[in-house]
Design a protein around this motif. Structure first.
Motif, PDB file in Angstrom:
ATOM      1  N   ASN A   5      -4.411 -90.044 -34.916  1.00 42.74           N
ATOM      2  CA  ASN A   5      -4.886 -91.165 -34.087  1.00 42.74           C
ATOM      3  C   ASN A   5      -5.602 -92.164 -34.645  1.00 42.74           C
ATOM      4  OD1 ASN A   5      -3.634 -90.458 -31.631  1.00 42.74           O
ATOM      5  ND2 ASN A   5      -5.167 -88.559 -31.522  1.00 42.74           N
ATOM      6  N   GLY A   6      -5.575 -92.198 -36.101  1.00 48.10           N
ATOM      7  CA  GLY A   6      -6.268 -93.122 -37.040  1.00 48.10           C
ATOM      8  C   GLY A   6      -7.550 -92.769 -37.454  1.00 48.10           C
ATOM      9  N   ASP A   7      -8.011 -91.662 -37.306  1.00 48.13           N
ATOM     10  CA  ASP A   7      -9.357 -91.210 -37.617  1.00 48.13           C
ATOM     11  C   ASP A   7      -9.249 -89.940 -38.729  1.00 48.13           C
ATOM     12  OD1 ASP A   7     -11.871 -90.463 -37.833  1.00 48.13           O
ATOM     13  OD2 ASP A   7     -12.423 -90.285 -35.774  1.00 48.13           O
ATOM     14  N   ASP A   8      -9.632 -90.494 -40.219  1.00 51.36           N
ATOM     15  CA  ASP A   8      -9.366 -89.352 -41.007  1.00 51.36           C
ATOM     16  C   ASP A   8     -10.802 -88.781 -41.499  1.00 51.36           C
ATOM     17  OD1 ASP A   8     -10.539 -91.566 -42.401  1.00 51.36           O
ATOM     18  OD2 ASP A   8      -9.166 -91.716 -44.021  1.00 51.36           O
ATOM     19  N   ARG A   9     -11.742 -88.838 -40.630  1.00 51.92           N
ATOM     20  CA  ARG A   9     -13.007 -88.208 -40.835  1.00 51.92           C
ATOM     21  C   ARG A   9     -13.119 -86.879 -40.503  1.00 51.92           C
ATOM     22  NH1 ARG A   9     -16.900 -91.716 -37.058  1.00 51.92           N
ATOM     23  NH2 ARG A   9     -15.206 -91.462 -35.713  1.00 51.92           N
ATOM     24  N   TYR A  50     -24.593 -98.557 -40.110  1.00 48.13           N
ATOM     25  CA  TYR A  50     -23.813 -97.605 -39.316  1.00 48.13           C
ATOM     26  C   TYR A  50     -24.042 -97.735 -37.769  1.00 48.13           C
ATOM     27  CZ  TYR A  50     -23.667 -93.094 -36.635  1.00 48.13           C
ATOM     28  OH  TYR A  50     -23.383 -92.224 -35.848  1.00 48.13           O
ATOM     29  N   VAL A  51     -24.927 -98.036 -37.297  1.00 50.37           N
ATOM     30  CA  VAL A  51     -25.064 -98.752 -35.707  1.00 50.37           C
ATOM     31  C   VAL A  51     -24.057 -99.554 -35.568  1.00 50.37           C
ATOM     32  CG1 VAL A  51     -26.521 -99.524 -34.146  1.00 50.37           C
ATOM     33  CG2 VAL A  51     -27.390 -97.965 -35.546  1.00 50.37           C
ATOM     34  N   ASP A  52     -23.897-100.586 -36.413  1.00 45.94           N
ATOM     35  CA  ASP A  52     -22.990-101.766 -36.339  1.00 45.94           C
ATOM     36  C   ASP A  52     -21.524-101.108 -36.355  1.00 45.94           C
ATOM     37  OD1 ASP A  52     -24.846-103.506 -35.931  1.00 45.94           O
ATOM     38  OD2 ASP A  52     -24.572-104.414 -38.032  1.00 45.94           O
ATOM     39  N   ALA A  53     -21.170-100.107 -37.103  1.00 48.15           N
ATOM     40  CA  ALA A  53     -19.912 -99.728 -37.067  1.00 48.15           C
ATOM     41  C   ALA A  53     -19.549 -98.900 -36.055  1.00 48.15           C
ATOM     42  CB  ALA A  53     -19.792 -98.704 -38.563  1.00 48.15           C
ATOM     43  N   THR A  54     -20.614 -98.121 -35.362  1.00 50.83           N
ATOM     44  CA  THR A  54     -20.153 -97.356 -34.142  1.00 50.83           C
ATOM     45  C   THR A  54     -20.006 -98.269 -33.106  1.00 50.83           C
ATOM     46  OG1 THR A  54     -22.766 -97.280 -33.498  1.00 50.83           O
ATOM     47  CG2 THR A  54     -21.807 -95.416 -34.941  1.00 50.83           C
ATOM     48  N   ARG A  55     -20.491 -99.413 -33.168  1.00 54.27           N
ATOM     49  CA  ARG A  55     -20.256-100.330 -32.158  1.00 54.27           C
ATOM     50  C   ARG A  55     -19.258-100.742 -32.122  1.00 54.27           C
ATOM     51  NH1 ARG A  55     -26.135-103.531 -32.010  1.00 54.27           N
ATOM     52  NH2 ARG A  55     -27.348-101.859 -30.992  1.00 54.27           N
ATOM     53  N   GLU A  56     -18.457-100.956 -33.257  1.00 54.77           N
ATOM     54  CA  GLU A  56     -17.053-101.472 -33.541  1.00 54.77           C
ATOM     55  C   GLU A  56     -16.109-100.646 -33.131  1.00 54.77           C
ATOM     56  OE1 GLU A  56     -14.397-104.255 -34.083  1.00 54.77           O
ATOM     57  OE2 GLU A  56     -16.293-104.649 -34.022  1.00 54.77           O
ATOM     58  N   ARG A  57     -16.327 -99.481 -33.509  1.00 54.72           N
ATOM     59  CA  ARG A  57     -15.451 -98.559 -33.147  1.00 54.72           C
ATOM     60  C   ARG A  57     -15.215 -98.251 -31.621  1.00 54.72           C
ATOM     61  NH1 ARG A  57     -17.143 -95.902 -38.031  1.00 54.72           N
ATOM     62  NH2 ARG A  57     -18.880 -94.767 -37.079  1.00 54.72           N
ATOM     63  N   MET A  58     -16.583 -98.153 -30.911  1.00 54.74           N
ATOM     64  CA  MET A  58     -16.408 -98.140 -29.565  1.00 54.74           C
ATOM     65  C   MET A  58     -15.657 -99.192 -28.841  1.00 54.74           C
ATOM     66  SD  MET A  58     -17.654 -95.556 -27.569  1.00 54.74           S
ATOM     67  CE  MET A  58     -15.746 -95.580 -26.757  1.00 54.74           C
ATOM     68  N   ARG A  59     -15.689-100.311 -29.444  1.00 53.45           N
ATOM     69  CA  ARG A  59     -15.241-101.744 -28.959  1.00 53.45           C
ATOM     70  C   ARG A  59     -13.722-101.428 -29.001  1.00 53.45           C
ATOM     71  NH1 ARG A  59     -17.335-105.203 -31.837  1.00 53.45           N
ATOM     72  NH2 ARG A  59     -19.481-105.327 -30.626  1.00 53.45           N
ATOM     73  N   ASP A 116     -21.174 -93.023 -31.515  1.00 52.14           N
ATOM     74  CA  ASP A 116     -20.267 -92.682 -32.473  1.00 52.14           C
ATOM     75  C   ASP A 116     -19.041 -92.072 -31.931  1.00 52.14           C
ATOM     76  OD1 ASP A 116     -18.984 -92.616 -34.829  1.00 52.14           O
ATOM     77  OD2 ASP A 116     -20.505 -91.928 -36.048  1.00 52.14           O
ATOM     78  N   PRO A 117     -17.826 -92.626 -31.601  1.00 53.05           N
ATOM     79  CA  PRO A 117     -16.771 -91.998 -30.958  1.00 53.05           C
ATOM     80  C   PRO A 117     -15.734 -91.121 -32.113  1.00 53.05           C
ATOM     81  CG  PRO A 117     -16.251 -94.183 -31.110  1.00 53.05           C
ATOM     82  CD  PRO A 117     -17.586 -94.079 -31.837  1.00 53.05           C
ATOM     83  N   GLY A 118     -15.019 -90.264 -31.761  1.00 47.60           N
ATOM     84  CA  GLY A 118     -14.057 -89.520 -32.282  1.00 47.60           C
ATOM     85  C   GLY A 118     -12.713 -90.355 -32.133  1.00 47.60           C
ATOM     86  N   ALA A 119     -11.760 -89.740 -32.429  1.00 49.08           N
ATOM     87  CA  ALA A 119     -10.372 -90.162 -32.331  1.00 49.08           C
ATOM     88  C   ALA A 119     -10.133 -90.105 -30.704  1.00 49.08           C
ATOM     89  CB  ALA A 119      -9.076 -89.640 -33.165  1.00 49.08           C
ATOM     90  N   PRO A 120      -8.854 -91.048 -30.289  1.00 47.37           N
ATOM     91  CA  PRO A 120      -8.715 -90.936 -28.847  1.00 47.37           C
ATOM     92  C   PRO A 120      -8.099 -89.467 -28.570  1.00 47.37           C
ATOM     93  CG  PRO A 120      -7.800 -92.881 -29.781  1.00 47.37           C
ATOM     94  CD  PRO A 120      -8.412 -92.186 -30.956  1.00 47.37           C
ATOM     95  N   GLY A 121      -8.439 -88.832 -27.671  1.00 49.12           N
ATOM     96  CA  GLY A 121      -7.859 -87.514 -27.530  1.00 49.12           C
ATOM     97  C   GLY A 121      -8.535 -86.437 -28.125  1.00 49.12           C
ATOM     98  N   ALA A 122      -9.361 -86.672 -29.160  1.00 50.03           N
ATOM     99  CA  ALA A 122     -10.372 -85.368 -29.813  1.00 50.03           C
ATOM    100  C   ALA A 122     -11.057 -84.892 -29.012  1.00 50.03           C
ATOM    101  CB  ALA A 122     -10.967 -86.113 -30.907  1.00 50.03           C
TER     102      ALA A 122
END
Length: 303
Positions: free
Chosen positions: A99-103, A117-126, A272-278
């Motif tokens: 689902n595009g998340d290799d973390r 880091y905070v800005d990156a979480t907002r972008e992932r969530m958006r 900070d979200p994971g991949a969809p369905g995770a």
């Protein structure tokens, strides 16, 4: 009557044979595995005269390539069959990597710049909210300050809390480092965990006080250190036994729109979200921002 030639032959030939045996000894008869090897070579000659085996015999590099291909295919098959599947995850959801998340972990990593880091979480969530609004995922929610379990429940709303990050906030990071624990019932499990740690700290304090009383005045420095540590443990236990504002982050499982609704909510610092369905088991570990971390992520290794 024997002819003169026969008599000469009978007299000279044995002597000549004996002489040549001494000067030119014969090779010994083969022993050990040699006869077996000779038989195997005859079998090899029989089956490699024609067909694919003849080609492999004439071009040994081809055989090496075939063997390498078989080993590679076998390794891929074993890896695919042994890959663990997360419990409770539907096959249609796929893995985080798919689902595009290799973390391997969710949350800030040591050395990260906190604002970035905070800005990156907002972008992932958006991005998730716009592309996958119908699905759910796991996320680390970091708070701007320490909260009680009841305050956390009110803050995250519908999101199911599956892990809490906590520490007695009235003590410094060196006095009481961060800890985390999985939960199924936020209020009950948090209370149980805080009480468990409080009882352990009280027991440790009692033991230090007992030992320090046996020292007397023979080593005043050691006695003072043990009494100091005992007092620290009792302060920690006292805070944990109260309505402790100790939780600074949680891991939650929720629909993506619910998580998106937490972003920007007063008291929520980062989602900070994971991949969809995770789900929780899809990632190896989780970390969270401490309220004390303003510039760089230290994991609590700071005054």
């Amino acid at each position: 009557m024997t002819s003169p030639l026969r008599r000469l032959d009978d007299r000279l030939v044995p002597r000549l044979a004996e002489f040549f045996d001494r000067v030119f000894p014969r090779a010994p008869e083969p022993t050990g595995p040699l006869p077996v090897i000779l038989r195997l070579r005859r079998v090899d000659d029989r089956w490699t005269q024609r067909g694919p085996l003849a080609l492999v015999r004439e071009v040994p590099q081809l055989g090496a390539l075939v063997i390498a291909a078989l080993v590679l295919a076998s390794g891929i098959t074993v890896a695919n069959r042994s890959r663990p599947e997360a419990a409770g995850r539907g096959t249609e959801q796929g893995t985080p990597a798919e689902n595009g998340d290799d973390r391997l972990a969710i949350g800030p990593q040591l050395g990260d710049a906190v604002p970035a880091y905070v800005d990156a979480t907002r972008e992932r969530m958006r991005t998730l909210a716009s592309l996958e609004p119908a699905r759910s995922t796991v996320a680390v929610v970091s708070f701007g300050q320490y909260r009680t379990a009841r305050q956390v429940a009110d803050l995250v709303g519908e999101a199911a809390v599956v892990r809490i990050f906590y520490r007695p906030s009235k003590l410094t990071l060196t006095e009481a480092p961060p800890a985390d624990i999985g939960v199924t019932d936020l209020l009950a499990d948090a209370k149980k965990e805080f009480l468990r740690v409080a009882i352990r700290k009280e027991a440790e304090a009692a033991e230090l006080i007992r030992v320090s009383s046996t020292i007397g005045d023979s080593d005043p420095a050691q006695k003072a250190e043990q009494q100091k540590d005992a007092a620290l443990y009792l302060r920690e236990a006292q805070q944990l036994r109260s309505d402790c504002a100790c939780i600074y982050a949680v891991v939650v499982q929720a629909p993506i729109p619910v998580l998106a609704g937490l972003v920007g909510r007063p008291g929520v610092r980062a989602v900070d979200p994971g991949a969809p369905g995770a789900r929780t088991a899809d990632y190896e570990s989780y970390t969270a921002l401490l309220p004390e971390e303003k510039v760089t992520v230290t994991g609590g290794n700071q005054e």
